[in-house]
Design an enzyme around this catalytic site. Structure first.
Site, PDB file in Angstrom:
ATOM      1  N   ARG A 150     -10.921 -12.341   2.471  1.00 32.71           N
ATOM      2  CA  ARG A 150     -11.533 -13.602   2.018  1.00 32.71           C
ATOM      3  C   ARG A 150     -12.990 -13.330   1.685  1.00 32.71           C
ATOM      4  NH1 ARG A 150     -10.630 -16.389   7.603  1.00 32.71           N
ATOM      5  NH2 ARG A 150     -10.968 -14.193   8.084  1.00 32.71           N
ATOM      6  N   CYS A 259      -8.894 -16.944  -6.744  1.00 35.91           N
ATOM      7  CA  CYS A 259      -7.528 -16.602  -6.312  1.00 35.91           C
ATOM      8  C   CYS A 259      -6.567 -17.791  -6.297  1.00 35.91           C
ATOM      9  CB  CYS A 259      -7.578 -15.948  -4.945  1.00 35.91           C
ATOM     10  SG  CYS A 259      -8.341 -14.321  -5.016  1.00 35.91           S
TER      11      CYS A 259
HETATM   12  N1  LIG Z   1     -11.829 -12.041  -4.918  1.00 37.49           N
HETATM   13  C1  LIG Z   1     -10.998 -12.161  -3.907  1.00 37.49           C
HETATM   14  O1  LIG Z   1     -11.304 -12.791  -2.892  1.00 37.49           O
HETATM   15  C2  LIG Z   1      -9.636 -11.501  -3.941  1.00 37.49           C
HETATM   16  C3  LIG Z   1      -8.897 -11.402  -2.757  1.00 37.49           C
HETATM   17  C4  LIG Z   1      -7.646 -10.781  -2.814  1.00 37.49           C
HETATM   18  C5  LIG Z   1      -7.152 -10.291  -4.021  1.00 37.49           C
HETATM   19  N2  LIG Z   1      -7.894 -10.433  -5.158  1.00 37.49           N
HETATM   20  C6  LIG Z   1      -7.361  -9.862  -6.392  1.00 37.49           C
HETATM   21  O2  LIG Z   1      -8.002  -8.607  -6.624  1.00 37.49           O
HETATM   22  C7  LIG Z   1      -8.228  -8.390  -8.022  1.00 37.49           C
HETATM   23  C8  LIG Z   1      -9.713  -8.193  -8.273  1.00 37.49           C
HETATM   24  O3  LIG Z   1     -10.379  -9.367  -7.919  1.00 37.49           O
HETATM   25  P1  LIG Z   1     -11.981  -9.443  -7.867  1.00 37.49           P
HETATM   26  O4  LIG Z   1     -12.340 -10.807  -7.404  1.00 37.49           O
HETATM   27  O5  LIG Z   1     -12.510  -8.268  -7.124  1.00 37.49           O
HETATM   28  O6  LIG Z   1     -12.312  -9.276  -9.432  1.00 37.49           O
HETATM   29  P2  LIG Z   1     -13.725  -9.203 -10.140  1.00 37.49           P
HETATM   30  O7  LIG Z   1     -13.580  -9.910 -11.413  1.00 37.49           O
HETATM   31  O8  LIG Z   1     -14.812  -9.605  -9.182  1.00 37.49           O
HETATM   32  O9  LIG Z   1     -13.927  -7.636 -10.422  1.00 37.49           O
HETATM   33  C9  LIG Z   1     -13.109  -6.906 -11.278  1.00 37.49           C
HETATM   34  C10 LIG Z   1     -13.909  -5.703 -11.800  1.00 37.49           C
HETATM   35  O10 LIG Z   1     -13.047  -4.859 -12.564  1.00 37.49           O
HETATM   36  C11 LIG Z   1     -13.786  -4.314 -13.634  1.00 37.49           C
HETATM   37  N3  LIG Z   1     -12.842  -3.813 -14.664  1.00 37.49           N
HETATM   38  C12 LIG Z   1     -12.061  -4.536 -15.490  1.00 37.49           C
HETATM   39  N4  LIG Z   1     -11.315  -3.708 -16.248  1.00 37.49           N
HETATM   40  C13 LIG Z   1     -11.638  -2.439 -15.898  1.00 37.49           C
HETATM   41  C14 LIG Z   1     -11.207  -1.148 -16.332  1.00 37.49           C
HETATM   42  N5  LIG Z   1     -10.297  -1.012 -17.286  1.00 37.49           N
HETATM   43  N6  LIG Z   1     -11.750  -0.051 -15.737  1.00 37.49           N
HETATM   44  C15 LIG Z   1     -12.685  -0.208 -14.772  1.00 37.49           C
HETATM   45  N7  LIG Z   1     -13.134  -1.393 -14.328  1.00 37.49           N
HETATM   46  C16 LIG Z   1     -12.617  -2.496 -14.884  1.00 37.49           C
HETATM   47  C17 LIG Z   1     -14.663  -5.468 -14.095  1.00 37.49           C
HETATM   48  O11 LIG Z   1     -15.770  -5.020 -14.863  1.00 37.49           O
HETATM   49  C18 LIG Z   1     -15.062  -6.101 -12.745  1.00 37.49           C
HETATM   50  O12 LIG Z   1     -16.269  -5.545 -12.259  1.00 37.49           O
HETATM   51  C19 LIG Z   1      -7.612  -9.611  -8.727  1.00 37.49           C
HETATM   52  O13 LIG Z   1      -6.302  -9.315  -9.085  1.00 37.49           O
HETATM   53  C20 LIG Z   1      -7.639 -10.684  -7.638  1.00 37.49           C
HETATM   54  O14 LIG Z   1      -6.650 -11.644  -7.819  1.00 37.49           O
HETATM   55  C21 LIG Z   1      -9.132 -11.001  -5.148  1.00 37.49           C
END
Ligand SMILES: NC(=O)c1ccc[n+]([C@@H]2O[C@H](COP(=O)([O-])OP(=O)(O)OC[C@H]3O[C@@H](n4cnc5c(N)ncnc54)[C@H](O)[C@@H]3O)[C@@H](O)[C@H]2O)c1
Length: 437
Positions: A150, A259
């Site tokens: 979280r 999410c």
């Molecule tokens: N944020 C949360 O609390 C959370 C919790 C559990 C799961 N998730 C899941 O985890 C995943 C990531 O979430 P997040 O919140 O960290 O996302 P985010 O948007 O904060 O970060 C994603 C990162 O990936 C980078 N990126 C995109 N394409 C890329 C590529 N081809 N090569 C390298 N880097 C690349 C982006 O520039 C960005 O910095 C999602 O699927 C989300 O659903 C998120």
């Protein structure tokens, strides 16, 4: 182990930092060169408690590096964690372009290597996606390992998870994942191995369940308002039943973030595509959207639908406390609705001022919670940051032009509101109309 983490968002950066902290050599890759520059300076591009301190420790120990070069990132990796974003696309479906692009990059840089890395999909992906990636990367072993952290409590959640779920059937991959997660499991924290599809489904089902609890209590809260009951009493009575529990069961203006909204939509989409429409999830989503509109309309109604010349102050802009993330935050919809009705809107948030201003440029950001109230016609609470829970009510009274509070998170008691003479609206509780205007 040499680990590459792809994507340095909330999940990727926390994952990389925690694995580095446990003694692995971690390279974090991001396509956003500016983000990588920030990270190379040792700064986190977003606010997450304790993250910067752990990053610094691992950077100084040469266990954590950052790059935006795919060759550097993938060439030595034994294990690759894919943590890129999977947002809702314009067609309402989960947009998998980022994950498939990563699969292409891995294939381009590593196909033909003497040993191939284990590819682990940590991004939240619809059921069947990990297998589609495995087909694309057919020489590689591909596993699914959803993340449950979280925001705001991410380090603790990663280091002491309730459970770790892995979708993988390859015995060597099971051994690698067991070794990687050894520092984080034990003491009742299970590491569970499932088939890939069930692992993908656990993530969606868990988020859908939590979203459901929030929409459910909000629905009961509106019934309470219509029928003269008080949600505080109803909730206390319900939560005394161990089968119901207390968590994620607070009435308010609904859930936001990156999410729950997108994962609920993805579940609905999976239901449509597989011929098993998800009726509960559809209602959960609709209720959540309705809650924001209802709350904004409540503010408008108080001012007889005309906010021209009115100033409204919002406390709390992040989608929840302890983060600067405003993705799909209820505060965005509420602020936009107030602005559209002619109000001047000022806002204060301990962390989410820059991220919010990017979304709603018309808001006037205040760096002091009390200064935001100066001359305002009402205070609106959108996020329950702890600094708002016991404020100086006399000061609020003297700063507001009219002492009206719209509490979207039910953080104040009726006794305090009566004592200080506020006109007080909350969610599922009687409105206090007594005030000394
Ligand atoms: N944020 C949360 O609390 C959370 C919790 C559990 C799961 N998730 C899941 O985890 C995943 C990531 O979430 P997040 O919140 O960290 O996302 P985010 O948007 O904060 O970060 C994603 C990162 O990936 C980078 N990126 C995109 N394409 C890329 C590529 N081809 N090569 C390298 N880097 C690349 C982006 O520039 C960005 O910095 C999602 O699927 C989300 O659903 C998120």
């Amino acid at each position: 182990m040499n680990i590459t983490v792809v994507g340095t968002g909330y999940v990727g950066l926390v994952t990389g930092t925690c694995f580095a902290n446990a003694g692995n050599r971690v390279t974090c890759l991001d396509i956003d060169a500016k983000k990588v520059e920030t990270l190379e300076r040792g700064d986190s591009p977003f606010f997450e408690p304790r993250l910067s301190e752990l990053m610094t420790r691992s950077i100084q120990a040469n266990r954590l590096t950052f790059t935006h070069d795919i060759e550097t990132a993938y060439s030595d990796a034994d294990v690759i964690f894919v943590c890129v974003g999977t947002p809702t696309g314009e067609d309402g479906r989960c947009d998998l372009a980022n994950v498939f692009r990563v699969a292409d990059d891995i294939s381009t840089t590593r196909l033909g290597s003497a040993t191939l890395p284990l590819v682990i999909i940590k991004s939240t992906v619809p059921v069947g996606t990990t297998n589609r990636i495995a087909e694309k990367l057919n020489e590689f072993v591909v596993a699914n390992n959803p993340e449950f952290l979280r925001e705001g409590n991410a380090i603790d959640d990663f280091k002491r998870p309730d459970r770790i779920i892995c979708g993988v059937e390859d015995p060597d991959a099971i051994e690698t994942l067991t070794k990687l997660y050894a520092p984080f499991v034990g003491q009742g924290r299970p590491l569970l191995f499932f088939d890939i599809r069930s692992s993908e489904m656990v993530k969606y089902a868990s988020n859908a369940m939590l979203a459901c609890k929030i929409s459910f209590i909000n629905e009961i809260a509106s019934l309470c308002e219509k029928n003269g009951a008080n949600i505080d009493n109803v909730r206390t009575g319900m939560c005394s039943d161990n089968r119901i529990g207390t968590q994620f069961f607070r009435p308010g203006i609904g859930y936001g973030g990156s999410c729950f909204p997108k994962d609920t939509l993805a579940v609905m989409e999976m239901g449509e595509e597989s011929g098993a429409p998800c009726l509960v999830n559809t209602a959960v989503h609709a209720l959540n959207q309705r809650q924001r509109t209802w709350f904004a309309n409540r503010i408008l109604k108080h001012f007889e639908d005309d906010l021209t010349g009115k100033k409204i102050a919002i406390w709390g802009l992040a989608f929840k406390p302890q983060t600067d993330d405003v993705r799909d935050a209820p505060s965005i919809d509420i602020a936009n609705k107030l602005l559209a009705a002619g109000a001047e809107v000022t806002g204060f948030d301990p962390e989410a001022w820059e991220t919010f201003q990017r979304e709603v440029p018309e808001i006037v950001i205040s760096m002091d919670m009390y200064a935001a109230l100066d001359g305002a016609d009402a205070l609106v609470i959108c996020t329950e940051w702890s600094e708002f829970s016991a404020p100086d009510f006399s000061r609020i009274q003297s700063l507001l032009k009219t002492p009206v509070i719209f509490d979207g998170r039910n953080i104040y008691s009726h006794s305090d509101m009566k004592k200080y003479g506020f006109y007080y609206y909350s969610v599922g509780r009687p409105t206090l109309e007594i005030c000394h205007i």
